[in-house]
Write an enzyme that holds these catalytic residues in place. Structure first.
Site: not given
Ligand code: DX5
Ligand code: ZN
Length: 229
Positions: A12, A37, A39, A41, A70, A72, A141, A148-149, A179, A201-202
């Site tokens: 991500s 990936h 994201d 938003m 993705h 959102m 999810m 993230g994180g 995810d 992501g992280s």
């Molecule tokens: C959250 C996102 C994820 C996020 C994951 O809303 O959909 O894709 O980036 O980040 P980590 O891997 O850091 O949880």
């Molecule tokens: Zn995502």
């Protein structure tokens, strides 16, 4: 230890350096990412604001790996085609983001992309039942969407198992992706539960090793795990 080479890893870019996204995408491509990936938003469906179609289009020439977008956003319908035109290969939507889920999935497919459905931690697995014939990807999810994180919500492992059974029963080739909070420990739990793709992501961009090492660590399974499998 063995490697699960068949598990797709979709880093991500939410955790990448936003001032240098092109270079970040080239780096994760070279490091072994299977998909990218992205994201999206809208500050409405989720309390954060990120990437639009113009950025997706600008990033597309930096890799040949599929863009796993993705959404959102609510409503999603008015922007689905813009993301496909910008280079989205997979477009995943949330069932509560628009008034007509089946119509939205058809719009993704007729627009030229593969269709994904995203289940929040509070969404029941049965939401896939009426539309499973339309799906190329199911995204579970394991955190609430928006940031993230966050920490992996372990109760989602049961849902992954239920969805893996539903996919098997359907006889369809549907990616089962997870995810949120995926790291080298939770990735093993997801794989054991039946996940076939992992978003991180992280763990990729802020993990201890190089991007290649961080991606490899997500695929790694203990010998004990592989013997059970
Ligand atoms: C959250 C996102 C994820 C996020 C994951 O809303 O959909 O894709 O980036 O980040 P980590 O891997 O850091 O949880
Ligand atoms: Zn995502």
């Amino acid at each position: 230890m063995i490697m699960s080479e068949n598990i797709l890893i979709s880093p991500s870019i939410l955790s990448a350096d936003f001032a240098d996204l092109g270079a970040e995408i080239r780096a994760i491509d070279a490091a072994g990412a299977d998909m990218i990936h992205i994201d999206v938003m809208d500050g409405h469906y989720v309390p954060n604001l990120t990437i639009g179609p113009m950025v997706v289009k600008a990033l597309k020439p930096h890799t040949d790996k599929p863009f796993d977008v993705h959404l959102m956003i609510a409503p999603a319908d008015p922007l689905i085609q813009a993301f496909i035109d910008a280079g989205a290969d997979y477009v995943s939507i949330h069932p509560d983001a628009g008034p007509h889920l089946h119509r939205s999935l058809q719009a993704i497919k007729s627009g030229g992309a593969k269709a994904g459905l995203v289940l929040n931690p509070g969404t029941h697995a049965d939401v896939v039942d009426p539309v499973i014939d339309e799906l190329d990807l199911i995204l579970v999810m394991s955190v609430n969407p928006g940031f993230g994180g966050q920490s992996f919500i372990t109760s989602q492992l049961d849902k992954i198992r239920v969805l893996a059974d539903k996919i098997k029963a359907s006889g369809r080739d549907i990616i089962l992706e997870v995810d949120g909070g995926v790291n080298p420990i939770t990735s093993q739990q997801c794989i054991e539960a039946g996940a076939t793709a992992l978003v991180a992501g992280s763990a990729v961009f802020k993990g201890a090793g190089s991007y290649a090492e961080n991606i490899a660590a997500l695929r790694r399974q203990s010998t004990a795990t592989s013997q059970v499998a």
